[in-house]
Design a protein around this motif. Structure first.
Motif, PDB file in Angstrom:
ATOM      1  N   ILE A 250      -6.485  45.986  33.310  1.00 14.92           N
ATOM      2  CA  ILE A 250      -7.278  46.331  34.479  1.00 14.92           C
ATOM      3  C   ILE A 250      -6.568  47.351  35.354  1.00 14.92           C
ATOM      4  N   LYS A 251      -7.372  48.056  36.146  1.00 13.94           N
ATOM      5  CA  LYS A 251      -6.879  48.987  37.156  1.00 13.94           C
ATOM      6  C   LYS A 251      -7.376  48.506  38.517  1.00 13.94           C
ATOM      7  N   ALA A 252      -6.736  48.985  39.562  1.00 18.68           N
ATOM      8  CA  ALA A 252      -7.108  48.570  40.914  1.00 18.68           C
ATOM      9  C   ALA A 252      -8.522  49.044  41.253  1.00 18.68           C
ATOM     10  N   GLY A 253      -9.227  48.263  42.038  1.00 24.21           N
ATOM     11  CA  GLY A 253     -10.583  48.608  42.450  1.00 24.21           C
ATOM     12  C   GLY A 253     -11.601  48.172  41.418  1.00 24.21           C
ATOM     13  N   PHE A 254     -12.878  48.151  41.823  1.00 23.12           N
ATOM     14  CA  PHE A 254     -13.922  47.631  40.956  1.00 23.12           C
ATOM     15  C   PHE A 254     -14.845  48.720  40.405  1.00 23.12           C
ATOM     16  N   SER A 255     -14.594  49.967  40.715  1.00 22.87           N
ATOM     17  CA  SER A 255     -15.385  51.067  40.173  1.00 22.87           C
ATOM     18  C   SER A 255     -15.203  51.120  38.646  1.00 22.87           C
ATOM     19  N   PRO A 256     -16.285  51.450  37.900  1.00 29.36           N
ATOM     20  CA  PRO A 256     -17.591  51.960  38.332  1.00 29.36           C
ATOM     21  C   PRO A 256     -18.615  50.909  38.733  1.00 29.36           C
TER      22      PRO A 256
ATOM     23  N   THR B 152     -10.702  29.042  23.433  1.00 29.27           N
ATOM     24  CA  THR B 152     -10.687  30.464  23.113  1.00 29.27           C
ATOM     25  C   THR B 152     -10.578  31.312  24.381  1.00 29.27           C
ATOM     26  N   ARG B 153     -10.087  32.563  24.228  1.00 25.19           N
ATOM     27  CA  ARG B 153     -10.137  33.527  25.322  1.00 25.19           C
ATOM     28  C   ARG B 153     -11.178  34.605  25.050  1.00 25.19           C
ATOM     29  N   TYR B 154     -11.899  34.525  23.945  1.00 32.67           N
ATOM     30  CA  TYR B 154     -13.072  35.377  23.748  1.00 32.67           C
ATOM     31  C   TYR B 154     -14.209  34.719  24.518  1.00 32.67           C
ATOM     32  N   ASP B 155     -14.451  35.209  25.725  1.00 34.08           N
ATOM     33  CA  ASP B 155     -15.093  34.476  26.808  1.00 34.08           C
ATOM     34  C   ASP B 155     -14.171  33.289  27.128  1.00 34.08           C
ATOM     35  N   GLY B 156     -14.533  32.084  26.745  1.00 32.88           N
ATOM     36  CA  GLY B 156     -13.630  30.958  26.949  1.00 32.88           C
ATOM     37  C   GLY B 156     -13.660  30.373  28.345  1.00 32.88           C
ATOM     38  N   GLN B 157     -14.657  30.770  29.146  1.00 29.48           N
ATOM     39  CA  GLN B 157     -14.764  30.203  30.487  1.00 29.48           C
ATOM     40  C   GLN B 157     -15.371  28.792  30.440  1.00 29.48           C
ATOM     41  N   GLY B 158     -15.153  28.048  31.503  1.00 32.36           N
ATOM     42  CA  GLY B 158     -15.819  26.760  31.628  1.00 32.36           C
ATOM     43  C   GLY B 158     -17.319  26.924  31.801  1.00 32.36           C
ATOM     44  N   PHE B 159     -17.742  27.954  32.570  1.00 31.44           N
ATOM     45  CA  PHE B 159     -19.152  28.166  32.886  1.00 31.44           C
ATOM     46  C   PHE B 159     -19.519  29.631  32.711  1.00 31.44           C
TER      47      PHE B 159
ATOM     48  N   ARG C 197      -8.683  47.139  26.530  1.00 30.25           N
ATOM     49  CA  ARG C 197      -8.647  45.774  26.015  1.00 30.25           C
ATOM     50  C   ARG C 197      -7.500  45.611  25.034  1.00 30.25           C
ATOM     51  N   ASN C 198      -7.020  44.395  24.973  1.00 33.30           N
ATOM     52  CA  ASN C 198      -6.036  44.006  23.974  1.00 33.30           C
ATOM     53  C   ASN C 198      -6.507  42.689  23.377  1.00 33.30           C
ATOM     54  N   GLY C 199      -7.343  42.776  22.314  1.00 34.14           N
ATOM     55  CA  GLY C 199      -7.946  41.582  21.746  1.00 34.14           C
ATOM     56  C   GLY C 199      -8.845  40.918  22.763  1.00 34.14           C
TER      57      GLY C 199
ATOM     58  N   THR D  78     -15.956  44.087  34.162  1.00 41.83           N
ATOM     59  CA  THR D  78     -15.829  44.670  32.833  1.00 41.83           C
ATOM     60  C   THR D  78     -17.167  45.251  32.412  1.00 41.83           C
ATOM     61  N   GLN D  79     -17.134  46.117  31.420  1.00 37.10           N
ATOM     62  CA  GLN D  79     -18.376  46.771  31.013  1.00 37.10           C
ATOM     63  C   GLN D  79     -18.975  46.094  29.785  1.00 37.10           C
ATOM     64  N   TRP D  80     -20.303  45.995  29.811  1.00 36.36           N
ATOM     65  CA  TRP D  80     -21.080  45.585  28.641  1.00 36.36           C
ATOM     66  C   TRP D  80     -22.363  46.413  28.678  1.00 36.36           C
TER      67      TRP D  80
END
Length: 513
Positions: free
Chosen positions: A419-425, A288-295, A412-414, A382-384
């Motif tokens: 993303i935009k450049a930079g890590f703000s906020p 999955t890509r809803y999260d979907g990370q290894g860790f 988001r798209n599903g 990303t924001q949560w």
């Protein structure tokens, strides 16, 4: 002097009583073909027939129950009696022949259960639990309710497969350890889940459940070890302890997690824990890509260490660190995660994702390989219900044959982030000494001005040992070969000796309350 002699006599008496109890211990035999529940069960020539006979017998500390190799039962095995330190109750298989098999077949929520018992060891069995319709089902359930502290439970060398649980809830699947209790706070101490095969199960591979995991209601299990397990084809999450302090998740292999379950899933992660040590694991092919990370280092957790792991071919990426905004009731946020000396290869979507209230995190000395066909977000915030702050990326090596991008969530798209450049906020996301090889779009400040060096991956040994879970007899050899391959690959990639760590727990001065 008289007091010392009296104390010594008391200790000798207690020791003698313990040895006497162990000397009276029995060995019971159970044979689904030749057995008879009217037999005494204490000889292989006159075994019991049913697993219900085990449930109804008042087993004593030190007793052993041996299930006959090649036997098959269509009923659950339930253990409700406790052993004692140095005299556990042991359930195992006789030598020679196929594993004794329990097909719960939907007649029970579980194939094997250890219920409100401690000092119990279960090993060497084959367990399935399937039925036409999904429901909450377990292969092995270790459960305590209103019990206090349950000690020294071992689930090892089990072959658990085809458990048709429900993918609508996370608290069912292959092996689940569950500590609950509204009247008496309940937890495990010294629980070990080792060398098990968990294959084709829903929803979770190996999972912990606790109802004492909040800021105001904290009673974590201690001494939890999840080691040398193979988990493949899981509807949802691969391995996920909850409500623990000082858990060790070491040298497990999780492949093809997130295969069927809706919602958010990952390979190996923890939820509401302190001091989890996740080391020397392989997580691969999470679908999955809803999260979907290894860790993943997740909700309401402190001081998670993710060390010497190998993540590859996961659809969602390598590492997620996340938690929503803290409050004074159930969530401290995610604090103090450390991700060091890991290797990621051909992970997709998001290699490092910082989501929500992440603070005091360090990500350093990891080696990342991005394949030529991949266009990934190398680092994305990303924001949560909030944003990350105070995260350090130091001395990582980013080798990109495809394209790597950097930035923060703009939409988001599903399952995917725009993303935009930079890590703000997000704030205080700092970079130092990282190496950027290949194509990097909008890199962080320490990558700006670095010479652009094209990257072509060199032919190396990436053939990680494989295992066919339909042939469990080869598992012992596989797990040794896999560990050796991991150690060699890590030393090659990191250019340093692998030094595994020991777990620790929070001191009284660091307690949540």
């Amino acid at each position: 002097m008289l007091k010392s002699i009296g104390t010594a006599s008391l200790l000798l008496s207690l020791s003698a009583a313990g040895w006497a109890s162990a000397a009276r211990a029995e060995t019971y035999y159970v044979n689904s073909i030749k057995g008879d529940d009217r037999f005494g069960g204490t000889s292989r020539e006159q075994p019991w027939r049913s697993l219900a006979r085990i449930r109804d017998t008042p087993l004593k500390p030190g007793d052993r129950v041996l299930l006959e190799a090649g036997s098959l039962w269509k009923e659950p095995l339930t253990i409700t009696r406790s052993g004692r330190a140095n005299a556990p109750i042991t359930i195992a298989a006789t030598e020679g022949g196929p594993r004794p098999r329990i097909d719960a077949g939907g007649v029970s929520p579980y194939g094997v259960a250890v219920m409100n018992a401690e000092y119990v060891t279960v090993s060497g069995l084959e367990v399935t639990n399937t039925a036409p319709a999904p429901a909450q089902r377990f292969g092995v359930l270790v459960s305590g309710e209103d019990k206090g502290v349950m000690r020294a439970i071992r689930i090892s060398d089990m072959y658990i497969h085809d458990v048709r649980g429900t993918n609508d809830r996370k608290d069912n699947g292959g092996i689940v350890f569950r500590a609950t209790g509204q009247r008496v706070a309940t937890r495990f101490h010294d629980l070990r889940i080792e060398r098990n095969i968990v294959w084709r199960v829903d929803r979770s591979g190996i999972a912990g459940i606790s109802d004492r995991v909040t800021f105001l209601n904290w009673f974590p299990s201690e001494g939890v070890v999840i080691r040398d397990n193979y988990v493949e084809d899981v509807g949802g999450d691969g391995i996920v302890p909850r409500g623990t302090d000082g858990a060790l998740i070491e040298h497990n292999i999780v492949r093809h997690a997130g295969s069927r379950a809706p919602g958010y899933n990952a390979g190996i992660w923890q939820w509401s824990t302190d001091n989890s040590l996740i080391q020397l694991n392989e997580a691969a092919y999470t679908r999955t890509r809803y999260d979907g990370q290894g860790f993943d280092s997740d909700f309401n957790s402190r001081r998670t260490t993710i060390l010497y792991n190998y993540s590859h071919d996961n659809a969602g990426g390598f590492l997620l660190i996340c938690s929503p905004r803290p409050n004074d009731k159930d969530n401290l946020g995610n604090r103090g995660t450390r991700a060091r000396f890991n290797v990621s290869r051909n992970d997709g979507s998001r290699i490092f994702q910082l989501s929500g209230n992440v603070s005091d995190a360090t990500i350093e000395k990891n080696v990342i390989h991005v394949g030529p066909a991949l266009d990934v977000q190398m680092i994305v915030a990303t924001q949560w219900d909030g944003w990350a702050r105070d995260v350090k990326f130091h001395d990582n090596l980013f080798k990109v044959a495809g394209t790597a991008r950097y930035g923060s969530e703009a939409g988001r798209n599903g399952p995917d982030y725009l993303i935009k450049a930079g890590f703000s906020p997000s704030s205080f996301i700092r970079f130092k000494g990282n190496s950027y090889i290949g194509r990097h779009v909008e890199p962080p400040e320490d990558g700006i001005g670095q010479a652009v060096i094209p990257y072509v991956e060199q032919p190396l040994d990436w053939e990680v040992p494989t295992f066919d879970p339909s042939k469990p007899d080869g598992f012992a050899d596989f797990i040794v070969r896999h560990r050796e391959w991991m150690l060699g690959m890590l030393q090659r990639e990191l250019q340093s000796t692998v030094e595994l760590k020991q777990t620790r727990r929070m001191s009284i001065f660091e307690a949540r309350r």
